[in-house]
Write a protein that holds these residues in place. Structure first.
Motif, mmCIF file in Angstrom:
data_model
loop_
_atom_site.group_PDB
_atom_site.id
_atom_site.type_symbol
_atom_site.label_atom_id
_atom_site.label_comp_id
_atom_site.label_asym_id
_atom_site.label_seq_id
_atom_site.Cartn_x
_atom_site.Cartn_y
_atom_site.Cartn_z
ATOM 1 N N GLU A 1 13.549 -10.269 1.270
ATOM 2 C CA GLU A 1 13.569 -10.490 -0.163
ATOM 3 C C GLU A 1 13.948 -9.202 -0.887
ATOM 4 O O GLU A 1 13.636 -8.104 -0.423
ATOM 5 N N PRO A 2 14.617 -9.305 -2.036
ATOM 6 C CA PRO A 2 14.971 -8.092 -2.782
ATOM 7 C C PRO A 2 13.725 -7.393 -3.294
ATOM 8 O O PRO A 2 12.726 -8.034 -3.641
ATOM 9 N N GLY A 3 13.760 -6.055 -3.314
ATOM 10 C CA GLY A 3 12.617 -5.288 -3.788
ATOM 11 C C GLY A 3 13.062 -3.968 -4.387
ATOM 12 O O GLY A 3 14.266 -3.669 -4.454
ATOM 13 N N ALA A 4 12.103 -3.179 -4.807
ATOM 14 C CA ALA A 4 12.400 -1.871 -5.385
ATOM 15 C C ALA A 4 12.991 -0.953 -4.317
ATOM 16 O O ALA A 4 12.838 -1.181 -3.115
ATOM 17 N N ALA A 5 13.643 0.086 -4.747
ATOM 18 C CA ALA A 5 14.250 1.040 -3.822
ATOM 19 C C ALA A 5 13.198 1.590 -2.868
ATOM 20 O O ALA A 5 12.120 2.012 -3.282
ATOM 21 N N GLY A 6 13.518 1.548 -1.582
ATOM 22 C CA GLY A 6 12.598 2.068 -0.573
ATOM 23 C C GLY A 6 11.534 1.095 -0.128
ATOM 24 O O GLY A 6 10.759 1.404 0.772
ATOM 25 N N ARG B 1 3.870 -13.230 5.540
ATOM 26 C CA ARG B 1 4.593 -12.230 4.759
ATOM 27 C C ARG B 1 4.646 -10.926 5.520
ATOM 28 O O ARG B 1 3.768 -10.630 6.341
ATOM 29 N N TRP B 2 5.684 -10.117 5.239
ATOM 30 C CA TRP B 2 5.829 -8.827 5.890
ATOM 31 C C TRP B 2 6.226 -7.759 4.886
ATOM 32 O O TRP B 2 6.752 -8.042 3.815
ATOM 33 N N LEU B 3 5.951 -6.516 5.274
ATOM 34 C CA LEU B 3 6.222 -5.363 4.420
ATOM 35 C C LEU B 3 6.518 -4.160 5.298
ATOM 36 O O LEU B 3 5.856 -3.947 6.321
ATOM 37 N N VAL B 4 7.518 -3.385 4.914
ATOM 38 C CA VAL B 4 7.801 -2.105 5.555
ATOM 39 C C VAL B 4 7.729 -1.034 4.472
ATOM 40 O O VAL B 4 8.514 -1.053 3.522
ATOM 41 N N ASP B 5 6.762 -0.121 4.592
ATOM 42 C CA ASP B 5 6.565 0.899 3.569
ATOM 43 C C ASP B 5 5.696 2.007 4.148
ATOM 44 O O ASP B 5 4.890 1.780 5.062
ATOM 45 N N GLU B 6 5.860 3.204 3.642
ATOM 46 C CA GLU B 6 5.050 4.358 4.026
ATOM 47 C C GLU B 6 4.991 4.561 5.539
ATOM 48 O O GLU B 6 3.965 4.915 6.107
#
Length: 241
Positions: free
Chosen positions: A179-184, A216-221
């Motif tokens: 899904e589209p998201g903020a930069a990074g 749901r999934w997330l890639v961050d930090e």
């Protein structure tokens, strides 16, 4: 710290996540005995995971009690509660909910790097590897193989407490949507088609002996995080959009 797993779960789930370790309160003696012979790193992970779990349980109105490992090594939660704990590279997280709201809850955290050589073939189906190749071509900066592994770990954490049976990596077919998201910030959803006979608790949108779940999934930090929830029958809880 910036909430990470909190972003992936509905408000009815209580989440505690920390970087590093929580020094107090101490483990219950029964808990300490289960890791007495473990290496220091494992004892610290275990202790902080349990402390995160107790903070989440307190938010549900539950008093502190020992959370001993069950048959799969996962915590035995108090009656009326579903939950899961995960950790990686200094990050610890515990999530819990009332079983009147959710029949199952799975979370997983992994470092945002590729799997070791040879592991992907062991944890994936040929169709999934073909999907990952297309996703990697479009977004090579996302560790899709690690994301697949993490999501299958989350699926197992929903499956095992309901069935008390193993679930092989080949027993679930996963598909990912970005899904589209903020930069990074990279995030999205995944669907799960279970390929084995199902217990009644998992019969949702039945189709030829299979079932679809949504997570749901997330890639961050520097981490990959996945979460999967199974609404309780009659709860009115909505699946992840």
């Amino acid at each position: 710290m910036t909430p990470l797993m909190r972003r992936l779960l509905p408000d009815l789930v209580e989440v505690t996540e920390v970087r590093g370790e929580l020094a107090a309160p101490p483990l219950f003696p029964e808990e300490a005995a289960t890791v007495a012979r473990a290496v220091v790193k494992r004892r610290r992970e275990f202790a902080t995971g349990r402390r995160c779990a107790r903070l989440s349980l307190a938010a549900l109105g539950r008093t502190a009690a020992p959370l001993l490992p069950g048959p799969s090594g996962a915590p035995c939660w108090p009656a009326g509660v579903v939950g899961a704990i995960s950790h990686c590279d200094g990050y610890r997280v515990a999530a819990v909910a009332h079983d009147r709201d959710l029949a199952g809850l799975g979370i997983d955290a992994e470092p945002a790097g590729p799997l070791p050589d040879g592991v992907l073939d062991a944890v994936s189906l040929p169709e999934e590897r073909a999907d990952l190749a297309r996703l990697t071509s479009a977004a090579p900066h996302i560790p899709w193989d690690r994301l697949l592994f993490s999501a299958k770990e989350a699926v197992y954490k929903v499956w095992f407490p309901l069935t008390l049976k193993p679930l092989g990596f080949e027993d679930a077919r996963l598909r990912f949507t970005r899904e589209p998201g903020a930069a990074g910030l990279e995030h999205g959803t995944f669907s799960v088609r279970l390929l084995v006979p199902l217990p009644p608790e998992l019969v949702r949108a039945a189709d030829g002996g299979a079932v679809d779940l949504a997570g749901r999934w997330l890639v961050d930090e520097g981490m990959v995080l996945t979460a999967l929830t199974l609404p309780a029958v009659g709860s009115g809880t909505k699946r992840p959009a």
